[in-house]
Each structure stands twice: as C-alpha cells, then as structure tokens.
Design an enzyme around this catalytic site. Sequence first.
Site, PDB file in Angstrom:
ATOM      1  N   LYS A 113     -28.507   7.183 -10.679  1.00 22.96           N
ATOM      2  CA  LYS A 113     -27.770   6.990 -11.938  1.00 22.96           C
ATOM      3  C   LYS A 113     -26.571   6.104 -11.623  1.00 22.96           C
ATOM      4  O   LYS A 113     -25.562   6.557 -11.108  1.00 22.96           O
ATOM      5  CB  LYS A 113     -27.304   8.352 -12.467  1.00 22.96           C
ATOM      6  CG  LYS A 113     -27.140   8.451 -13.966  1.00 22.96           C
ATOM      7  CD  LYS A 113     -26.098   7.540 -14.574  1.00 22.96           C
ATOM      8  CE  LYS A 113     -24.668   7.986 -14.331  1.00 22.96           C
ATOM      9  NZ  LYS A 113     -23.679   6.949 -14.787  1.00 22.96           N
ATOM     10  N   PRO A 145     -20.429  11.749 -17.993  1.00 22.01           N
ATOM     11  CA  PRO A 145     -20.195  13.120 -18.465  1.00 22.01           C
ATOM     12  C   PRO A 145     -21.316  13.664 -19.359  1.00 22.01           C
ATOM     13  O   PRO A 145     -21.441  14.875 -19.514  1.00 22.01           O
ATOM     14  CB  PRO A 145     -18.884  12.999 -19.258  1.00 22.01           C
ATOM     15  CG  PRO A 145     -18.225  11.768 -18.712  1.00 22.01           C
ATOM     16  CD  PRO A 145     -19.341  10.844 -18.337  1.00 22.01           C
ATOM     17  N   VAL A 200     -24.860  12.844 -18.964  1.00 20.14           N
ATOM     18  CA  VAL A 200     -26.055  13.160 -18.168  1.00 20.14           C
ATOM     19  C   VAL A 200     -25.712  13.992 -16.934  1.00 20.14           C
ATOM     20  O   VAL A 200     -26.589  14.663 -16.373  1.00 20.14           O
ATOM     21  CB  VAL A 200     -26.828  11.884 -17.749  1.00 20.14           C
ATOM     22  CG1 VAL A 200     -27.395  11.182 -18.971  1.00 20.14           C
ATOM     23  CG2 VAL A 200     -25.966  10.940 -16.915  1.00 20.14           C
ATOM     24  N   GLY A 201     -24.445  13.968 -16.530  1.00 16.31           N
ATOM     25  CA  GLY A 201     -24.030  14.668 -15.310  1.00 16.31           C
ATOM     26  C   GLY A 201     -24.424  16.137 -15.284  1.00 16.31           C
ATOM     27  O   GLY A 201     -25.032  16.598 -14.307  1.00 16.31           O
ATOM     28  N   GLU A 229     -17.996  11.420  -1.913  1.00 14.78           N
ATOM     29  CA  GLU A 229     -17.149  10.365  -1.338  1.00 14.78           C
ATOM     30  C   GLU A 229     -16.177   9.972  -2.438  1.00 14.78           C
ATOM     31  O   GLU A 229     -16.564   9.314  -3.406  1.00 14.78           O
ATOM     32  CB  GLU A 229     -17.991   9.133  -0.965  1.00 14.78           C
ATOM     33  CG  GLU A 229     -19.098   9.407   0.022  1.00 14.78           C
ATOM     34  CD  GLU A 229     -18.597   9.674   1.421  1.00 14.78           C
ATOM     35  OE1 GLU A 229     -17.387   9.477   1.686  1.00 14.78           O
ATOM     36  OE2 GLU A 229     -19.416  10.097   2.246  1.00 14.78           O
ATOM     37  N   CYS A 237     -12.578   2.018  -1.948  1.00 12.97           N
ATOM     38  CA  CYS A 237     -12.032   3.376  -1.807  1.00 12.97           C
ATOM     39  C   CYS A 237     -11.286   3.551  -0.496  1.00 12.97           C
ATOM     40  O   CYS A 237     -10.356   4.342  -0.411  1.00 12.97           O
ATOM     41  CB  CYS A 237     -13.126   4.427  -1.972  1.00 12.97           C
ATOM     42  SG  CYS A 237     -14.579   4.067  -1.020  1.00 12.97           S
ATOM     43  N   GLU A 246      -4.233   7.083  -6.224  1.00 17.70           N
ATOM     44  CA  GLU A 246      -5.105   5.931  -6.013  1.00 17.70           C
ATOM     45  C   GLU A 246      -4.968   4.978  -7.202  1.00 17.70           C
ATOM     46  O   GLU A 246      -5.187   5.376  -8.341  1.00 17.70           O
ATOM     47  CB  GLU A 246      -6.543   6.401  -5.869  1.00 17.70           C
ATOM     48  CG  GLU A 246      -7.494   5.265  -5.584  1.00 17.70           C
ATOM     49  CD  GLU A 246      -8.901   5.742  -5.247  1.00 17.70           C
ATOM     50  OE1 GLU A 246      -9.514   6.410  -6.094  1.00 17.70           O
ATOM     51  OE2 GLU A 246      -9.379   5.438  -4.137  1.00 17.70           O
TER      52      GLU A 246
HETATM   53  P1  NAI Z   1     -16.010   7.780 -12.362  1.00 18.74           P
HETATM   54  O1  NAI Z   1     -15.907   8.725 -11.226  1.00 18.74           O
HETATM   55  O2  NAI Z   1     -15.900   8.301 -13.744  1.00 18.74           O
HETATM   56  O3  NAI Z   1     -17.400   6.968 -12.253  1.00 18.74           O
HETATM   57  C1  NAI Z   1     -18.212   6.917 -11.116  1.00 18.74           C
HETATM   58  C2  NAI Z   1     -19.614   7.413 -11.455  1.00 18.74           C
HETATM   59  O4  NAI Z   1     -19.541   8.775 -11.812  1.00 18.74           O
HETATM   60  C3  NAI Z   1     -20.274   6.703 -12.628  1.00 18.74           C
HETATM   61  O5  NAI Z   1     -21.645   6.549 -12.352  1.00 18.74           O
HETATM   62  C4  NAI Z   1     -20.082   7.687 -13.768  1.00 18.74           C
HETATM   63  O6  NAI Z   1     -21.063   7.558 -14.765  1.00 18.74           O
HETATM   64  C5  NAI Z   1     -20.237   8.993 -13.033  1.00 18.74           C
HETATM   65  N1  NAI Z   1     -19.650  10.162 -13.683  1.00 18.74           N
HETATM   66  C6  NAI Z   1     -18.463  10.255 -14.350  1.00 18.74           C
HETATM   67  N2  NAI Z   1     -18.271  11.501 -14.783  1.00 18.74           N
HETATM   68  C7  NAI Z   1     -19.341  12.239 -14.396  1.00 18.74           C
HETATM   69  C8  NAI Z   1     -19.734  13.610 -14.549  1.00 18.74           C
HETATM   70  N3  NAI Z   1     -18.974  14.472 -15.195  1.00 18.74           N
HETATM   71  N4  NAI Z   1     -20.918  13.999 -14.004  1.00 18.74           N
HETATM   72  C9  NAI Z   1     -21.695  13.138 -13.336  1.00 18.74           C
HETATM   73  N5  NAI Z   1     -21.381  11.833 -13.176  1.00 18.74           N
HETATM   74  C10 NAI Z   1     -20.220  11.388 -13.687  1.00 18.74           C
HETATM   75  O7  NAI Z   1     -14.917   6.669 -12.098  1.00 18.74           O
HETATM   76  P2  NAI Z   1     -14.188   5.716 -13.159  1.00 18.74           P
HETATM   77  O8  NAI Z   1     -13.699   6.509 -14.330  1.00 18.74           O
HETATM   78  O9  NAI Z   1     -15.050   4.588 -13.458  1.00 18.74           O
HETATM   79  O10 NAI Z   1     -12.933   5.218 -12.292  1.00 18.74           O
HETATM   80  C11 NAI Z   1     -11.740   5.990 -12.255  1.00 18.74           C
HETATM   81  C12 NAI Z   1     -11.102   5.963 -10.882  1.00 18.74           C
HETATM   82  O11 NAI Z   1     -11.994   6.536  -9.926  1.00 18.74           O
HETATM   83  C13 NAI Z   1     -10.807   4.590 -10.302  1.00 18.74           C
HETATM   84  O12 NAI Z   1      -9.598   4.071 -10.807  1.00 18.74           O
HETATM   85  C14 NAI Z   1     -10.725   4.915  -8.844  1.00 18.74           C
HETATM   86  O13 NAI Z   1      -9.473   5.451  -8.533  1.00 18.74           O
HETATM   87  C15 NAI Z   1     -11.769   5.991  -8.655  1.00 18.74           C
HETATM   88  N6  NAI Z   1     -13.040   5.450  -8.125  1.00 18.74           N
HETATM   89  C16 NAI Z   1     -13.324   5.627  -6.795  1.00 18.74           C
HETATM   90  C17 NAI Z   1     -14.447   5.062  -6.252  1.00 18.74           C
HETATM   91  C18 NAI Z   1     -14.790   5.222  -4.817  1.00 18.74           C
HETATM   92  O14 NAI Z   1     -15.397   4.333  -4.245  1.00 18.74           O
HETATM   93  N7  NAI Z   1     -14.492   6.351  -4.209  1.00 18.74           N
HETATM   94  C19 NAI Z   1     -15.340   4.223  -7.053  1.00 18.74           C
HETATM   95  C20 NAI Z   1     -15.000   4.156  -8.455  1.00 18.74           C
HETATM   96  C21 NAI Z   1     -13.878   4.742  -8.946  1.00 18.74           C
END
Ligand code: NAI
Length: 473
Positions: free
Chosen positions: A170, A204, A206-207, A245, A279, A379
């Site tokens: 996903k 949020p 499909v999670g 991660e 990250c 972050e």
């Molecule tokens: P996010 O964590 O919401 O998105 C990443 C993935 O998680 C996407 O595929 C999203 O659809 C999925 N996701 C979101 N909520 C979920 C849930 N409840 N259940 C299952 N899957 C879910 O990140 P977002 O909102 O795009 O970015 C926010 C902050 O997150 C960024 O500013 C950064 O600080 C951090 N981030 C860190 C990353 C890393 O490499 N560790 C990568 C992307 C964001």
Amino acid sequence: MKIHDRFFINGQWSSPATTRVHEIRNPATDEVCATVPLANEADCVHAIESARAAFPAWSVTSASERGDFINQAADELMKRADDLADAITQTMGCPRHICPNLQVLGSIQAFRAYADRAKTMEQSEQRKGVQILKEPVGVCTLITPWNYPLSILIGKAAPALAAGCTMIAKPAEQTPLQDFIVAEVFEKIGLPNGVFNLLTGIGPEVGPVLCGHSEIDMVSFTGSTRAGVQITESAAPTIKRVCLELGGKSPLVITEDADIDAAVRYGVQNVMMNTGQTCSALTRMLVAESRYEEAISLAKHVAEQNIVGDPLDPKTTMGPLSSASQKSTVVDYIRKGIAEGARLVTGGAEMPEGLTHGAYLPPTIFADVNNQMSIAQEEIFGPVLCMIPFRDENHGIELANETVYGLSSAVFAKDQDSALALARRIKAGQCFVQGANFTTDAPFGGYKRSGNGREWGEEGITEFIEIKAVLGQ
Ligand code: NAI
Ligand code: MG
C-alpha cells in the site's frame, strides 16, 4: 496523465469495488499528473485473501526458486529504470537527473542482493538435542511513504519474497506510480498469483483493515510516528509482528580538531539531499564552540550553492518539497524557529527567487539553536538544518542523545579512532564516521521512537522469519 483504474490482486488487474479515485499532483507544477483508484474494505479483504491463499505454496518453494524470481524481477526493473525515475520525479519532485542514482538504481541492486540472502532460510542450526528451523512469518502488509517510494518498497518486498512471505503493498497517496510498475514487472516474470498484491488507498481508511485483519501476520511500515502508533494499535489485538521505521532528528557531531570543511560540507549536503525529506537526515549539526562561527559561515556557503528549481532542469540540485502540504508543514517550522529566537543564517519561509509556483523552499539554516526549541526536537522533514554549539565532547554527546529519536547519527573527529569512540556513545541505529556513505548492506533502523525493526542487510530478512525449535533428536 497516467490513469490507473485497477489494483493488482491475485495476479490479475482487478476492478475496485467503488469508483472513487485519488488525484496525484506534481509538486513542481501543482497540476494533476495521475489518478489511482481508492480501495475500500472489500478491496482490502480481497487482497488479503489472495495473499493468504498463495502463502502455503510460496512458503515451501526453494530458496533458489525464490532467488531466481528476485533476479528476474531485478533484470526487468532495470529495463524500466527510466519509467521508474519519471514516475518518482513527477509525483515527488526529485530532480530527474539525480533520481536514477538516488532513488532507483541502488534500490534495484539492493533488491538483487536478497536473491542470495534467501539461502539463509534453508540453513538450520543443530544444538544439543534441538534443531532450529527458519520459516517465513506469513502474510505481510507493506505500507510505504513518499520520500524514497521505490527504495522503501524494495527494502520490505525483497526480504519478504526471499523469506517466502506473501504480501500486500500500500503505497503513499502522493506516490503510488512506481508500485504499479513493480506490479507489472512481477506479472511479466510470472511470479505466482497472490504473492505480491498492490492496492492504493487512504492510509487511515485502509489501515485498520490492512493492519488489523486476522489473516495478516506482520505489518512493515515506514512513515510518521503518528501513523506508526495507529498501525500498532490496529495490529495489537491479534498480536501481529509490527516492524516500524519512523522519524528522526539525527545529530552530526563535529569536534574541535575535525576537518571542519569536510565535516560541514558533508552535513549540509546530507540534509539538503532529497529536499530534506530523508528520515535519517543529519538535521542537528553539533559543533565544538571554538569552531562554531567558522562552521556557520561554511554551512551558509555550501547551502547557497544549491540551485532550487524545476526537477526537469539538469542544473537543479534541489527540487520542490514533495507536496504543497509538506511545504506548508515546513514553512510553519521555519516561522516557529524564527519566533523561538533562532538566528536565520540563510533561506527562510519565502519562495526562492525566480520561482512563482510549486512547493519550493530555499535551503535553510538556523544558528543559535538550543535543544529545547521545537526546531531542534521535532522532525521537520524539509531542507532545514539546525546548528548547535557544544562546550566539550561530553556535552556534545549529551546533546546528541537528548532526543526522543535515535535513527541515525554521524561523527567527524580528529581521526577514525576518536570518531569511533564517540560513535559508541550515541544512541542511534546507525552512525556514519568521518564522512561515510549510506549502504543497503548495513542494517538500518531506529532506537527509541525512531522505530523497532531493522531493514536492509542480513538483518532485513530476519524481520520476516519465524523461528521453530524442533526438540528430541
Ligand atoms: P504518514 O505516516 O501519514 O504516511 C506514510 C504512509 O502511511 C502512507 O502510505 C499513508 O497512507 C500511511 N498511513 C497513514 N496513516 C495510516 C494509518 N492510520 N494506518 C495505516 N497506514 C497509514 O506520513 P505523512 O502524513 O505523509 O507525513 C507526515 C510526517 O511524517 C512527515 O512530515 C515526516 O516527518 C514523517 N515521515 C517520515 C518518513 C520516514 O521515512 N520515516 C516518511 C514520510 C513521512
Ligand atoms: Mg498522513
């Protein structure tokens, strides 16, 4: 304009249960560049059932069979390298001339490395009266973010395949296109139906199904701490393995007797790479106070050498942020840093000169930052570096560890041995000494709130393994 209207489930391009679609915007132009379908619960269950049905046969294939599929897929991905780079540049803005090396080719090489690592599954250990066997953990949900969308998918799918797991991928809402190319490749090489399934959806929504369904055994996730917590909660009632991660606020420690020029150049380039959306970025530069002002003027010089602009222009070194919403998050932090009293050395919250639209920001450096400011603790995930002075090495290490995160770190000191001594004292999953480069041969993952798993290297496959002890021989 790319229009995807199917998911890849059970080896078929399968129609979604509803007609809802998601528009993907190119962050350089703010124009819609693709649409993908949005999965609902029925689509998720379809993918989960397909992965479950494929597991018994796939899990008992030989390591060499799985290794052959991995090598064939890597060959086909190489043929699609330009398509992959185009997809990534279009959806998240990585400069097109940088994208192959930063986002694509290394990831495909890293994928291939797991063909060989599959053999570990067939190595059993004999202890006194006990045989230790390795088995694949089962059906896995792989949820990926938008900053390195191909690399992070491969970091999960490659060890999962090598171990004999089946999976549902996903991708992030912003960057699903490379996942479709990966699915096309698996279809082309004849990977058994249901081993790899792809659907697109809103995290949020499909999670809860993808992370909570009783037929899922493991969730591997890269992204925000917020989503990591929600995923863990969804997975808890059925005791799934959850490999996370998450974020970071990684320190680079530069001692008084280090090669300051090399250290600052390394640190600034590390943060500005991928427009600060890494990250493991070394976003806190901790400098011995006797060298602090010198480091600040060097950092300003290196940062200002960046050319911010159109990802399709070969002169560009920094593209836009990956979305308008990510830009607005970063703008808020830059304003907060100024309000908190940090000294803005270069950059800021305004659109860089010569640009009128798109999610652009200039490389930004703050000095006179202290570890209590939110720009030093949270972050930011944008091209923003915080420079913090320290009195002596103990104080430097104390500042380095004074964070809820522990993903990466780096040290520049007089020589290798002095750097190693400091590296041992930093609480983080990786430490780069004297200017080392990232490699997918090294295990990668976080201490503390940066996560709880390890990806890449030999350790990457361990996450996907169950250990069985057979007693009585
Ligand atoms: P996010 O964590 O919401 O998105 C990443 C993935 O998680 C996407 O595929 C999203 O659809 C999925 N996701 C979101 N909520 C979920 C849930 N409840 N259940 C299952 N899957 C879910 O990140 P977002 O909102 O795009 O970015 C926010 C902050 O997150 C960024 O500013 C950064 O600080 C951090 N981030 C860190 C990353 C890393 O490499 N560790 C990568 C992307 C964001
Ligand atoms: Mg989100």
